[in-house]
Motif scaffolding. Structure first.
Motif, PDB file in Angstrom:
ATOM      1  N   VAL A  48    -101.435 -84.543 -27.963  1.00 54.34           N
ATOM      2  CA  VAL A  48    -101.608 -83.112 -28.218  1.00 54.34           C
ATOM      3  C   VAL A  48    -100.301 -82.435 -28.631  1.00 54.34           C
ATOM      4  CG1 VAL A  48    -102.218 -80.922 -27.117  1.00 54.34           C
ATOM      5  CG2 VAL A  48    -103.628 -82.947 -26.719  1.00 54.34           C
ATOM      6  N   THR A  49     -99.206 -82.826 -27.999  1.00 56.83           N
ATOM      7  CA  THR A  49     -97.931 -82.144 -28.277  1.00 56.83           C
ATOM      8  C   THR A  49     -97.002 -83.078 -29.050  1.00 56.83           C
ATOM      9  OG1 THR A  49     -96.879 -82.959 -26.269  1.00 56.83           O
ATOM     10  CG2 THR A  49     -98.094 -80.872 -26.097  1.00 56.83           C
ATOM     11  N   THR A  50     -95.952 -82.457 -29.610  1.00 54.83           N
ATOM     12  CA  THR A  50     -94.942 -83.233 -30.312  1.00 54.83           C
ATOM     13  C   THR A  50     -94.310 -84.269 -29.374  1.00 54.83           C
ATOM     14  OG1 THR A  50     -94.540 -81.416 -31.817  1.00 54.83           O
ATOM     15  CG2 THR A  50     -92.786 -82.987 -31.588  1.00 54.83           C
ATOM     16  N   ALA A  51     -94.132 -83.884 -28.114  1.00 57.25           N
ATOM     17  CA  ALA A  51     -93.566 -84.838 -27.140  1.00 57.25           C
ATOM     18  C   ALA A  51     -94.513 -86.025 -26.939  1.00 57.25           C
ATOM     19  CB  ALA A  51     -93.281 -84.127 -25.811  1.00 57.25           C
ATOM     20  N   PHE A  70     -92.952-101.413 -40.817  1.00 60.08           N
ATOM     21  CA  PHE A  70     -94.123-100.534 -40.763  1.00 60.08           C
ATOM     22  C   PHE A  70     -93.704 -99.173 -40.234  1.00 60.08           C
ATOM     23  CE2 PHE A  70     -97.696 -98.835 -38.144  1.00 60.08           C
ATOM     24  CZ  PHE A  70     -98.596 -98.616 -39.168  1.00 60.08           C
ATOM     25  N   GLN A  71     -94.227 -98.138 -40.880  1.00 68.55           N
ATOM     26  CA  GLN A  71     -93.897 -96.782 -40.454  1.00 68.55           C
ATOM     27  C   GLN A  71     -95.165 -96.056 -40.003  1.00 68.55           C
ATOM     28  OE1 GLN A  71     -92.230 -94.337 -43.565  1.00 68.55           O
ATOM     29  NE2 GLN A  71     -91.711 -92.702 -42.127  1.00 68.55           N
ATOM     30  N   PRO A  72     -95.276 -95.748 -38.714  1.00 70.42           N
ATOM     31  CA  PRO A  72     -96.431 -94.966 -38.260  1.00 70.42           C
ATOM     32  C   PRO A  72     -96.217 -93.492 -38.586  1.00 70.42           C
ATOM     33  CG  PRO A  72     -95.054 -95.568 -36.360  1.00 70.42           C
ATOM     34  CD  PRO A  72     -94.352 -96.084 -37.604  1.00 70.42           C
ATOM     35  N   LEU A  73     -97.198 -92.864 -39.194  1.00 70.06           N
ATOM     36  CA  LEU A  73     -97.124 -91.430 -39.513  1.00 70.06           C
ATOM     37  C   LEU A  73     -97.973 -90.718 -38.460  1.00 70.06           C
ATOM     38  CD1 LEU A  73     -97.667 -91.815 -43.367  1.00 70.06           C
ATOM     39  CD2 LEU A  73     -95.476 -91.546 -42.168  1.00 70.06           C
ATOM     40  N   MET A  74     -97.318 -89.905 -37.658  1.00 69.65           N
ATOM     41  CA  MET A  74     -97.971 -89.400 -36.452  1.00 69.65           C
ATOM     42  C   MET A  74     -98.763 -88.109 -36.722  1.00 69.65           C
ATOM     43  SD  MET A  74     -96.959 -91.895 -34.742  1.00 69.65           S
ATOM     44  CE  MET A  74     -97.722 -91.495 -33.162  1.00 69.65           C
ATOM     45  N   THR A  75     -99.822 -87.948 -35.931  1.00 71.20           N
ATOM     46  CA  THR A  75    -100.650 -86.744 -36.025  1.00 71.20           C
ATOM     47  C   THR A  75    -100.791 -86.119 -34.637  1.00 71.20           C
ATOM     48  OG1 THR A  75    -102.672 -88.015 -35.648  1.00 71.20           O
ATOM     49  CG2 THR A  75    -102.039 -87.664 -37.933  1.00 71.20           C
ATOM     50  N   LEU A  76    -101.151 -84.859 -34.619  1.00 72.17           N
ATOM     51  CA  LEU A  76    -101.445 -84.153 -33.374  1.00 72.17           C
ATOM     52  C   LEU A  76    -102.927 -83.834 -33.321  1.00 72.17           C
ATOM     53  CD1 LEU A  76     -98.492 -81.587 -33.225  1.00 72.17           C
ATOM     54  CD2 LEU A  76     -98.716 -83.751 -31.963  1.00 72.17           C
ATOM     55  N   TYR A  77    -103.473 -83.938 -32.133  1.00 70.86           N
ATOM     56  CA  TYR A  77    -104.889 -83.658 -31.874  1.00 70.86           C
ATOM     57  C   TYR A  77    -105.021 -82.151 -31.627  1.00 70.86           C
ATOM     58  CZ  TYR A  77    -109.178 -84.598 -28.966  1.00 70.86           C
ATOM     59  OH  TYR A  77    -110.421 -84.664 -28.393  1.00 70.86           O
ATOM     60  N   LEU A  78    -105.715 -81.473 -32.516  1.00 70.30           N
ATOM     61  CA  LEU A  78    -105.823 -80.010 -32.428  1.00 70.30           C
ATOM     62  C   LEU A  78    -106.728 -79.609 -31.264  1.00 70.30           C
ATOM     63  CD1 LEU A  78    -105.158 -77.252 -33.797  1.00 70.30           C
ATOM     64  CD2 LEU A  78    -107.204 -77.591 -35.193  1.00 70.30           C
ATOM     65  N   THR A  79    -106.218 -78.706 -30.423  1.00 68.68           N
ATOM     66  CA  THR A  79    -107.053 -78.134 -29.360  1.00 68.68           C
ATOM     67  C   THR A  79    -107.047 -76.616 -29.528  1.00 68.68           C
ATOM     68  OG1 THR A  79    -105.323 -77.672 -27.742  1.00 68.68           O
ATOM     69  CG2 THR A  79    -106.193 -79.930 -27.788  1.00 68.68           C
ATOM     70  N   GLU A  80    -107.834 -75.949 -28.719  1.00 67.45           N
ATOM     71  CA  GLU A  80    -107.861 -74.485 -28.796  1.00 67.45           C
ATOM     72  C   GLU A  80    -106.596 -73.883 -28.190  1.00 67.45           C
ATOM     73  OE1 GLU A  80    -111.650 -73.344 -27.146  1.00 67.45           O
ATOM     74  OE2 GLU A  80    -112.744 -74.211 -28.850  1.00 67.45           O
ATOM     75  N   HIS A  81    -105.758 -74.739 -27.584  1.00 69.97           N
ATOM     76  CA  HIS A  81    -104.538 -74.231 -26.943  1.00 69.97           C
ATOM     77  C   HIS A  81    -103.275 -74.747 -27.615  1.00 69.97           C
ATOM     78  CE1 HIS A  81    -107.343 -72.964 -23.890  1.00 69.97           C
ATOM     79  NE2 HIS A  81    -107.815 -74.201 -23.882  1.00 69.97           N
ATOM     80  N   THR A  82    -103.418 -75.438 -28.751  1.00 78.83           N
ATOM     81  CA  THR A  82    -102.236 -75.975 -29.438  1.00 78.83           C
ATOM     82  C   THR A  82    -101.269 -74.848 -29.793  1.00 78.83           C
ATOM     83  OG1 THR A  82    -103.486 -77.837 -30.306  1.00 78.83           O
ATOM     84  CG2 THR A  82    -101.484 -77.245 -31.495  1.00 78.83           C
ATOM     85  N   ALA A  83     -99.978 -75.084 -29.515  1.00 77.46           N
ATOM     86  CA  ALA A  83     -98.961 -74.048 -29.757  1.00 77.46           C
ATOM     87  C   ALA A  83     -98.411 -74.174 -31.178  1.00 77.46           C
ATOM     88  CB  ALA A  83     -97.834 -74.196 -28.736  1.00 77.46           C
ATOM     89  N   PRO A  84     -98.552 -73.111 -31.981  1.00 77.30           N
ATOM     90  CA  PRO A  84     -98.051 -73.162 -33.361  1.00 77.30           C
ATOM     91  C   PRO A  84     -96.581 -73.571 -33.451  1.00 77.30           C
ATOM     92  CG  PRO A  84     -99.374 -71.181 -33.038  1.00 77.30           C
ATOM     93  CD  PRO A  84     -99.254 -71.829 -31.695  1.00 77.30           C
ATOM     94  N   ASP A  85     -95.745 -73.101 -32.519  1.00 78.06           N
ATOM     95  CA  ASP A  85     -94.316 -73.428 -32.587  1.00 78.06           C
ATOM     96  C   ASP A  85     -94.065 -74.916 -32.384  1.00 78.06           C
ATOM     97  OD1 ASP A  85     -93.608 -70.857 -33.105  1.00 78.06           O
ATOM     98  OD2 ASP A  85     -93.041 -70.366 -31.037  1.00 78.06           O
ATOM     99  N   ASP A  86     -94.816 -75.520 -31.495  1.00 79.68           N
ATOM    100  CA  ASP A  86     -94.637 -76.953 -31.249  1.00 79.68           C
ATOM    101  C   ASP A  86     -95.016 -77.752 -32.497  1.00 79.68           C
ATOM    102  OD1 ASP A  86     -94.081 -79.219 -29.459  1.00 79.68           O
ATOM    103  OD2 ASP A  86     -96.237 -79.625 -29.661  1.00 79.68           O
ATOM    104  N   VAL A  87     -96.111 -77.351 -33.135  1.00 78.29           N
ATOM    105  CA  VAL A  87     -96.561 -78.022 -34.365  1.00 78.29           C
ATOM    106  C   VAL A  87     -95.494 -77.879 -35.453  1.00 78.29           C
ATOM    107  CG1 VAL A  87     -98.290 -77.934 -36.206  1.00 78.29           C
ATOM    108  CG2 VAL A  87     -99.005 -77.720 -33.812  1.00 78.29           C
ATOM    109  N   ALA A  88     -94.953 -76.664 -35.582  1.00 78.28           N
ATOM    110  CA  ALA A  88     -93.943 -76.413 -36.618  1.00 78.28           C
ATOM    111  C   ALA A  88     -92.691 -77.253 -36.359  1.00 78.28           C
ATOM    112  CB  ALA A  88     -93.604 -74.922 -36.666  1.00 78.28           C
ATOM    113  N   ARG A  89     -92.286 -77.337 -35.090  1.00 81.38           N
ATOM    114  CA  ARG A  89     -91.119 -78.180 -34.747  1.00 81.38           C
ATOM    115  C   ARG A  89     -91.386 -79.633 -35.097  1.00 81.38           C
ATOM    116  NH1 ARG A  89     -90.342 -74.959 -30.216  1.00 81.38           N
ATOM    117  NH2 ARG A  89     -91.786 -76.232 -29.005  1.00 81.38           N
ATOM    118  N   GLY A  90     -92.612 -80.089 -34.819  1.00 81.04           N
ATOM    119  CA  GLY A  90     -92.971 -81.479 -35.101  1.00 81.04           C
ATOM    120  C   GLY A  90     -92.879 -81.793 -36.582  1.00 81.04           C
ATOM    121  N   LYS A  91     -93.322 -80.854 -37.405  1.00 79.95           N
ATOM    122  CA  LYS A  91     -93.244 -81.070 -38.860  1.00 79.95           C
ATOM    123  C   LYS A  91     -91.784 -81.046 -39.310  1.00 79.95           C
ATOM    124  CE  LYS A  91     -93.824 -79.139 -43.346  1.00 79.95           C
ATOM    125  NZ  LYS A  91     -93.885 -80.020 -44.437  1.00 79.95           N
TER     126      LYS A  91
END
Ligand SMILES: NC(=O)N[C@@H](CC(=O)O)C(=O)O
Ligand SMILES: [Zn+2]
Ligand SMILES: [Zn+2]
Length: 346
Positions: A48-51, A70-91
């Motif tokens: 769920v989070t970048t961590a 091999f390079q894994p390209l990571m994704t986050l599982y979207l929830t109704e509580h996902t924090a926009p700032d955490d997603v932005a930091r991850g990108k």
């Protein structure tokens, strides 16, 4: 004369690697062949989070067989509580390639997904701003909607309204299974692309139901009627840059598939390139295989195509794959295309 085909090393834009003993058992089948893969976040608990993604990435790298690049390209599982700032930091840090929308209850480990799209809007708006793609499992979960119609209804009631509301959001419609999905992507002006699995190019719904119930052909979205399969084939082999490979290889141990309420998922990592070469040859489109497996995906995700090359060889004798692979978690049945394979990765 032996027929060969050399292409850029492929990538897999939709892959389930799981975790622990299953991860260790399956990762080599991908990393032997594919340079990169978008790693699905539907673990238990989900990524769920970048961590969470950082930690999962480390476990994947630790499980990688010696000598594999091999390079894994990571994704986050979207929830109704996902924090926009955490997603932005991850990108920004380069760790996160996409965010994944699972409508709650649509598929394996999706109960923590999104029920009310309005609650996800702040994150989706931020993603549109920063150019981070949304990958969607495009099926509604309304029990009143027939399982074979769930993709078409999702497009009409969820995806199209979302794209009208946020035209700048880049959306990948994953594992497209219907002509409706193909037509919708084709008709979209921009910011929409679709991944197609290996198995949906090969099976229609008869594979699951004719001559007895065949749990190893059951996946979600479920395979549809033949005319849908033909539309997927036409799109995949057309060279249209909006369509690319996402195997959706989704291992489950046999006891969880072969039971009264079997899990959805088909394991194709080990024989995908052989199956695809067969399909593209049948369609007279071997010259467009590289676009599907190695060029269109990176272009969509804004990444360079791989520089390394891979050669496929058409053997005189049938190429065989194990019926099952053994993992520390248990046996996993390998996708059987129900025709002999001759193309082999050299
Ligand atoms: N495709 C599947 O049938 N199953 C996937 C989930 C998914 O991609 O929907 C899984 O995680 O098992
Ligand atoms: Zn899915
Ligand atoms: Zn999947």
């Amino acid at each position: 004369m032996t027929q060969t085909l050399t292409l850029r090393r492929p990538d897999d834009w939709h892959l389930h690697l799981r975790d622990g003993a299953m991860l260790e058992g399956v990762i080599g089948d991908t990393s032997r062949t594919f340079a990169r893969a978008i790693i699905m976040p539907n673990l238990v608990p989900p990524v769920v989070t970048t961590a969470d993604a950082e930690a999962y990435r480390s476990r994947i790298m630790a499980a990688l067989p010696e000598g594999h690049r091999f390079q894994p390209l990571m994704t986050l599982y979207l929830t109704e509580h996902t924090a926009p700032d955490d997603v932005a930091r991850g990108k920004e840090s380069g760790l996160i390639t996409a965010v994944k929308l699972y409508p709650a209850g649509a598929t394996t480990n999706s109960h923590g997904g999104v029920r009310d799209m309005n609650k996800a809007m702040p994150v989706l708006e931020r993603m549109a701003e920063i150019g981070l793609p949304l990958c969607v499992h495009g099926e509604v979960t309304d029990p009143a909607v027939d399982i074979f119609d769930r993709e078409a209804v999702f497009i009409e009631t969820v995806l199209d309204p979302l794209r009208k509301r946020l035209p700048e959001l880049k959306v990948t419609m994953e594992h497209v299974t219907t002509k409706d999905g193909i037509d919708y992507i084709r008709s979209a002006g921009k910011n929409l692309a679709g991944s197609i699995t290996t198995h949906h190019l090969i099976i229609n719904r008869n594979a699951i139901l004719v001559g007895g119930i065949k749990p190893h052909y059951y996946c979600l979205p479920v395979a549809k009627r033949e005319h849908h399969r033909l539309a997927l084939r036409a799109a995949a082999t057309s060279g249209d840059a909006r369509f690319f490979l996402g195997t959706d290889s989704a291992p489950h141990v046999d006891p969880l598939k072969e039971c009264a309420c079997g899990c959805a998922g088909i394991y194709t990592s080990i024989n995908t390139m052989s199956c695809l070469a067969h399909v593209f040859e049948e369609e007279g489109a071997l010259d467009r295989l590289e676009a599907f497996t190695s060029l269109n995906g990176p272009a969509w995700y804004g990444l360079p195509a791989n520089e390394e090359r891979m050669t496929l060889v058409k053997r005189a004798e049938q190429v065989s794959f194990p019926a099952k692979i053994e993992t520390g978690a248990g046996p996993v049945t390998v996708f059987d295309p129900m025709f002999p394979l001759y193309w082999d990765v050299a």
